[in-house]
Design a protein around this motif. Structure first.
Motif, PDB file in Angstrom:
ATOM      1  N   UNK A  17       0.830  -1.208   0.000  1.00 54.76           N
ATOM      2  CA  UNK A  17       0.000   0.000   0.000  1.00 54.76           C
ATOM      3  C   UNK A  17       0.867   1.261   0.000  1.00 54.76           C
ATOM      4  N   UNK A  18       2.031   1.187   0.602  1.00 54.37           N
ATOM      5  CA  UNK A  18       2.941   2.329   0.600  1.00 54.37           C
ATOM      6  C   UNK A  18       3.611   2.513  -0.762  1.00 54.37           C
ATOM      7  N   UNK A  19       3.618   1.462  -1.569  1.00 54.55           N
ATOM      8  CA  UNK A  19       4.134   1.568  -2.930  1.00 54.55           C
ATOM      9  C   UNK A  19       5.623   1.369  -3.083  1.00 54.55           C
ATOM     10  N   UNK A  20       6.267   0.731  -2.107  1.00 52.21           N
ATOM     11  CA  UNK A  20       7.701   0.510  -2.213  1.00 52.21           C
ATOM     12  C   UNK A  20       7.994  -0.857  -2.831  1.00 52.21           C
ATOM     13  N   UNK A  21       9.133  -0.999  -3.511  1.00 51.38           N
ATOM     14  CA  UNK A  21       9.468  -2.300  -4.092  1.00 51.38           C
ATOM     15  C   UNK A  21       9.690  -3.360  -3.021  1.00 51.38           C
ATOM     16  N   UNK A  22       9.249  -4.566  -3.308  1.00 53.44           N
ATOM     17  CA  UNK A  22       9.349  -5.666  -2.341  1.00 53.44           C
ATOM     18  C   UNK A  22      10.790  -5.960  -1.913  1.00 53.44           C
ATOM     19  N   UNK A  23      11.734  -5.726  -2.803  1.00 53.80           N
ATOM     20  CA  UNK A  23      13.129  -6.072  -2.468  1.00 53.80           C
ATOM     21  C   UNK A  23      13.644  -5.263  -1.272  1.00 53.80           C
ATOM     22  N   UNK A  24      13.058  -4.083  -1.033  1.00 54.24           N
ATOM     23  CA  UNK A  24      13.511  -3.255   0.087  1.00 54.24           C
ATOM     24  C   UNK A  24      12.938  -3.732   1.410  1.00 54.24           C
ATOM     25  N   UNK A  25      11.837  -4.457   1.359  1.00 51.58           N
ATOM     26  CA  UNK A  25      11.112  -4.779   2.587  1.00 51.58           C
ATOM     27  C   UNK A  25      11.971  -5.524   3.613  1.00 51.58           C
ATOM     28  N   UNK A  26      12.585  -6.666   3.255  1.00 49.52           N
ATOM     29  CA  UNK A  26      13.333  -7.397   4.296  1.00 49.52           C
ATOM     30  C   UNK A  26      14.600  -6.689   4.758  1.00 49.52           C
ATOM     31  N   UNK A  27      15.045  -5.683   4.013  1.00 49.68           N
ATOM     32  CA  UNK A  27      16.206  -4.913   4.442  1.00 49.68           C
ATOM     33  C   UNK A  27      15.821  -3.850   5.465  1.00 49.68           C
ATOM     34  N   UNK A  28      14.718  -3.159   5.194  1.00 54.51           N
ATOM     35  CA  UNK A  28      14.357  -1.971   5.959  1.00 54.51           C
ATOM     36  C   UNK A  28      13.402  -2.262   7.109  1.00 54.51           C
ATOM     37  N   UNK A  29      12.796  -3.447   7.111  1.00 53.08           N
ATOM     38  CA  UNK A  29      11.760  -3.776   8.082  1.00 53.08           C
ATOM     39  C   UNK A  29      12.196  -4.923   8.982  1.00 53.08           C
ATOM     40  N   UNK A  30      11.934  -4.782  10.261  1.00 49.15           N
ATOM     41  CA  UNK A  30      12.085  -5.842  11.258  1.00 49.15           C
ATOM     42  C   UNK A  30      10.692  -6.174  11.767  1.00 49.15           C
ATOM     43  N   UNK A  31      10.359  -7.440  11.846  1.00 48.20           N
ATOM     44  CA  UNK A  31       9.034  -7.858  12.314  1.00 48.20           C
ATOM     45  C   UNK A  31       9.048  -7.980  13.839  1.00 48.20           C
ATOM     46  N   UNK A  32       8.026  -7.420  14.484  1.00 52.40           N
ATOM     47  CA  UNK A  32       7.942  -7.457  15.946  1.00 52.40           C
ATOM     48  C   UNK A  32       6.503  -7.686  16.391  1.00 52.40           C
ATOM     49  N   UNK A  33       6.300  -8.043  17.657  1.00 50.17           N
ATOM     50  CA  UNK A  33       4.954  -7.944  18.234  1.00 50.17           C
ATOM     51  C   UNK A  33       4.499  -6.484  18.259  1.00 50.17           C
ATOM     52  N   UNK A  34       3.206  -6.269  18.422  1.00 51.26           N
ATOM     53  CA  UNK A  34       2.665  -4.914  18.414  1.00 51.26           C
ATOM     54  C   UNK A  34       3.214  -4.068  19.557  1.00 51.26           C
ATOM     55  N   UNK A  35       3.477  -4.692  20.698  1.00 53.01           N
ATOM     56  CA  UNK A  35       4.008  -3.959  21.845  1.00 53.01           C
ATOM     57  C   UNK A  35       4.666  -4.980  22.776  1.00 53.01           C
ATOM     58  N   UNK A  36       4.956  -4.567  24.001  1.00 49.19           N
ATOM     59  CA  UNK A  36       5.541  -5.490  24.962  1.00 49.19           C
ATOM     60  C   UNK A  36       4.593  -6.624  25.299  1.00 49.19           C
TER      61      UNK A  36
END
Length: 334
Positions: free
Chosen positions: A289-308
């Motif tokens: 939805x943000x319109x960025x190429x998929x190749x950037x996703x695993x570089x720029x994003x870390x997956x986390x829980x929503x909060x503590x």
């Protein structure tokens, strides 16, 4: 996977900080086992005063002792029992980290409250929160910076092969900027802090600590442009609270990393933790939805829980951390 230019590896996942229970050895075993690419130093607020967000960070302050008074933290005239307890808990945590992860060679994340959340959570000796006095807030930020540098050096000594990433927790920052922090009477609020002043103060901390910094804010109105302007490497937020995509897209396009809170901190009533496929889909859909190429996703994003995860069950903790870990791997393989 190839090397990443970010202070985390491709397809990484991590936790926000807090976990349930009081056994730090078990908490660290869970984190090191479930989040091998980017483990974090667990926080266990159930251990009581000094293990909470404000008290734990208050124990790091230099030449600014704090104490508990009427169930609130305040500036103290001299170091006392409450401060010793907070420091003893942190020392125990770092010793346990060294015992379990001495040979760990990747990035590791530690967390501390940011200056504005501290200023909104610590009282002056004469009453009122430190937030009421801009000079006190500046002194607090200086003390925090010194304490963080010493803390990060202590982590680095115990894990000599690791690289350290700092997360500044600023849940109170939107309220501070908007003038929504209540006074002690509850009938008023403290005056808002101008965004340029807040950015300047945060920038001094981010630039001085000597390691990459992520700013975490679990509020609906995260000040993304302010955070980006501080020189932080990334922002950690709850994806479910993101309503306006434009500010997030602008921040990411400008180079801000994203710790994407994509798994619920507590299970829905009668429900289960999401699968890794569901977590990966949530992150992927936002990115598209943000319109960025998929190749950037695993570089720029870390997956986390929503909060503590302090309010979760041990079963939910393991399931959520595993789902985040495997979602990160899925995203790296896209």
């Amino acid at each position: 996977m190839t090397a990443s230019a970010w202070p985390w590896p491709l397809g990484a996942a991590t936790g926000i900080g807090s976990l349930p229970g009081t056994d730090i050895a078990e908490a660290q075993r869970i984190v090191l086992g479930e989040l091998p690419a980017l483990p974090h130093l667990p926080e266990l607020p159930a251990r009581g005063p000094g293990a909470d967000l404000i008290g734990r960070t208050g124990g790091l302050l230099v030449e600014l002792p704090v104490e508990l008074y009427a169930a609130r933290w305040r500036v103290a005239p001299r170091p006392g029992r409450d401060l010793r307890r907070a420091r003893d808990l942190m020392e125990r945590d770092l010793d346990q980290l060294a015992e379990q992860a001495e040979e760990y060679a990747g990035p590791v994340k530690v967390q501390a409250a940011g200056p504005y959340t501290l200023a909104a959570g610590i009282d002056l000796p004469i009453g009122g929160r430190m937030l009421r006095d801009p000079g006190a807030v500046r002194d607090l930020a200086g003390s925090l910076t010194e304490g963080l540098r010493a803390h990060l050096a202590a982590v680095a000594r115990r894990l000599p092969r690791a690289s350290v990433l700092l997360q500044l927790d600023e849940p109170s920052l939107p309220a501070v900027l908007a003038g929504r922090v209540p006074t002690e009477s509850g009938f008023g609020t403290y005056r808002p802090v101008p965004q340029p002043d807040a950015a300047d103060l945060l920038r001094t901390v981010v630039e001085a600590v000597g390691v990459p910094v992520v700013v975490h804010c679990c509020a609906p109105d995260v000040p993304l442009e302010l955070i980006r302007s501080t020189g932080a490497a990334g922002v950690a937020l709850d994806l479910a609270l993101v309503k306006d995509l434009d500010p997030l897209g602008e921040a990411i396009d400008a180079g801000l990393g994203l710790l994407a809170g994509a798994a619920p901190a507590t299970p829905p009533p009668g429900g289960r933790a999401p699968t890794s496929a569901q977590v990966a889909d949530q992150v992927r859909q936002l990115w598209d939805r943000l319109g960025f190429p998929r190749r950037r996703l695993p570089e720029q994003v870390v997956v986390t829980p929503a909060c503590g995860l302090a309010g979760a069950t041990p079963q939910h903790v393991r399931a959520v951390l595993a789902a985040c870990r495997d979602a990160g791997r899925r995203l790296a393989e896209d």
